[in-house]
Write an enzyme that holds these catalytic residues in place. Structure first.
Site, short mmCIF file in Angstrom:
data_model
loop_
_atom_site.label_atom_id
_atom_site.label_comp_id
_atom_site.label_asym_id
_atom_site.label_seq_id
_atom_site.Cartn_x
_atom_site.Cartn_y
_atom_site.Cartn_z
N THR A 126 0.83 -1.22 0.00
CA THR A 126 0.00 0.00 0.00
C THR A 126 0.85 1.25 0.00
OG1 THR A 126 -1.71 -1.08 1.29
CG2 THR A 126 -1.75 1.30 1.31
N GLY B 181 -10.37 -3.92 0.99
CA GLY B 181 -9.95 -3.30 2.24
C GLY B 181 -10.45 -1.88 2.39
N ASP B 182 -9.76 -1.13 3.22
CA ASP B 182 -10.17 0.26 3.50
C ASP B 182 -9.75 1.23 2.41
OD1 ASP B 182 -7.49 -0.42 4.21
OD2 ASP B 182 -7.30 1.42 5.37
C1 SD4 Z 1 -5.82 -3.14 3.20
N1 SD4 Z 1 -5.01 -1.15 4.29
O1 SD4 Z 1 -6.14 -3.58 2.12
C2 SD4 Z 1 -4.70 -2.12 3.27
C3 SD4 Z 1 -3.43 -2.86 3.52
C4 SD4 Z 1 -2.26 -1.99 3.82
O2 SD4 Z 1 -0.05 -1.73 3.82
O3 SD4 Z 1 -2.34 -0.84 4.16
N2 SD4 Z 1 -1.10 -2.50 3.71
O4 SD4 Z 1 -6.32 -3.51 4.26
#
Ligand code: SD4
Length: 341
Positions: A200, A230-231
Site C-alpha cells: 500500500t 480493504g479500507d
Molecule cells: C488493506 N489497508 O487492504 C490495506 C493494507 C495496507 O499496507 O495498508 N497495507 O487492508
C-alpha cells in the site's frame, strides 16, 4: 514533536517554488509548509519525488498525488500494483482511491490486470456520475478509457511467495510488512523467501495555493479471500479530504480502519482543533480501545495534514514510517509515534 528523522536525498531537482507557512499566511505564525507532500512507508521516498515534480512547478495537489503513487504502482518489484502478492486463488486484485480539493472522490476496487488503478479512480471521479466501480465493471470502464489490459501473470517474487504460502494456506495479517527495506530505524522486513511484501501507499499533498488532495493505492492484504476489499478504496475509511480542514490516509489492517471510519474520524478530530498528529493519535486510541488485547496483533497507521500545511502521524505499534517532502533537497523518512510498545 517527532521521534526521529533521517534525511534522504531525492537527487538534484534544481531550484523550486515553495513557501513556508509563514510566508503563505502573510505574517501569521504557524509551522506549516506549502507545498508539502507526505506518504506512507519507505516507498514514499520515491513516490514523493513524482509528486514534488508537480508541486515545485506550482501544480495542483490532485496531479501530485496521482503522479506520486503512480511511481510506486510502476515499481513492480515493490509489490504495490501488479507486482504484488496475489489473493488465495493466485490473482492480483487492486484497490485505489483519490479525492480532490472540492471533495470530489473516485475509487476502484477488486480490479485486475490494470497497472494504474489510481488513474482509473481519478477517471471515475472525473468522467462518471459515480464514486466507485468494482471488479469486471471497473476493468471494462478502464479498457473503454484506453487503459491497457496487462497479462494475468504473477511477478517472479509474488509467484515464489504464493507457492510458499500455499504450503500452509494460512491467512494471517502481518505487522509492518510494508516497511519494505527495513528503512529508518527498523529491521528489514523481507519475507523468508526473499520477496518484498509491500502492498500500500497513501499520499497527501497541499499545493502552493493551499489546496489539498489525497490518494491511496494497494493490492490489499496478501493471500486474502477472493473478492476481499480493504479500507483503501473506501472514502472515509482509507482516505478522506476536506479542504476546509485537512486530509488523512491510512495503512495497515483495513478491516479495523473500515470499522472506525478511520480517516473521516481523523479529519473530524482536526476540525475540532486537534493537530494532525494528535488527531491521528486519538483515532488510533479508538481502534485500540475497540480491540483490547487483540490490538497487539495488527498494525494500523494514519498520516494527516491540515490546511495550514502542518502534518503528523500515529500508529499502533513500532515499525511504521512515513516520508515528508517540502523542499527540493529531499524527503525525510520519519518514524511514526506508536502507542503500544
Ligand atoms: C488493506 N489497508 O487492504 C490495506 C493494507 C495496507 O499496507 O495498508 N497495507 O487492508
Amino acid at each position: 514533536m517527532l521521534h526521529r528523522r533521517r534525511f534522504l536525498q531525492m537527487g538534484s531537482l534544481g531550484a523550486g517554488t515553495f513557501l513556508s507557512g509563514k510566508l503563505f499566511a502573510s505574517g501569521k505564525t504557524f509551522n506549516g509548509k506549502m507545498p508539502l507532500v507526505i506518504s506512507t512507508w519507505d516507498a514514499g521516498i520515491n513516490a514523493n519525488k513524482g509528486a514534488w515534480e508537480v508541486l515545485r512547478n506550482g501544480g495542483r495537489a490532485l496531479d501530485a498525488v496521482e503522479k506520486g503513487v503512480m511511481v510506486t504502482e510502476s515499481e513492480l518489484s515493490c509489490c504495490v500494483g501488479l507486482g504484488a502478492n496475489p489473493d488465495r486463488d493466485g490473482h492480483v486484485t487492486l484497490d485505489a482511491s483519490i479525492m480532490d480539493e472540492h471533495g470530489n472522490a473516485g475509487s476502484v476496487a477488486f480490479i485486475e490486470r490494470i497497472k494504474h488503478p489510481i488513474s482509473v479512480a481519478r477517471r471515475i471521479m472525473e468522467k462518471t456520475p459515480h464514486v466507485m466501480l468494482v471488479g469486471t465493471g471497473a476493468q471494462q470502464f478502464a479498457v473503454s478509457e484506453g487503459f491497457p489490459l496487462e497479462e494475468d501473470k504473477l511477478s517472479p517474487d509474488a509467484q515464489k511467495a504464493y507457492e510458499e504460502w500455499l504450503k500452509k494456506s494460512d491467512y494471517k495479517p502481518q505487522i509492518n510488512i510494508e516497511n519494505t527495506k527495513g528503512s529508518g530505524s527498523f529491521a528489514p522486513n523481507k519475507l523468508a523467501n526473499g520477496a518484498w511484501n509491500h502492498d500500500t501507499i497513501g499520499m497527501l499533498a497541499i499545493d502552493a495555493k493551499g489546496n489539498l488532495s489525497g490518494s491511496c493505492t494497494t493490492s490489499g492484504m496478501g493471500f486474502k479471500m477472493r473478492g476481499r476489499v480493504g479500507d483503501s478504496p473506501i472514502i472515509g475509511a482509507g482516505l478522506y479530504v476536506d479542504n476546509e480542514v485537512g486530509a488523512a490516509v491510512s495503512t495497515g489492517l483495513g478491516e479495523e480502519v473500515i470499522k472506525t471510519c478511520g480517516t473521516h474520524l481523523v479529519v473530524e478530530l482536526m476540525r475540532q482543533g486537534n493537530t494532525p498528529e494528535n488527531a491521528c493519535k486519538l483515532a488510533i486510541e479508538r481502534i485500540i480501545k475497540r480491540n483490547g488485547d487483540k490490538a497487539k496483533d495488527f498494525q494500523v497507521a494514519f498520516i494527516a495534514i491540515n490546511n495550514k500545511g502542518e502534518y503528523g502521524a500515529y500508529c499502533i505499534q513500532k515499525g511504521f514510517n512515513f516520508a515528508v517532502c517540502y523542499a527540493d533537497s529531499g524527503s525525510q523518512l520519519i518514524d511514526g509515534k506508536h502507542i503500544l510498545p
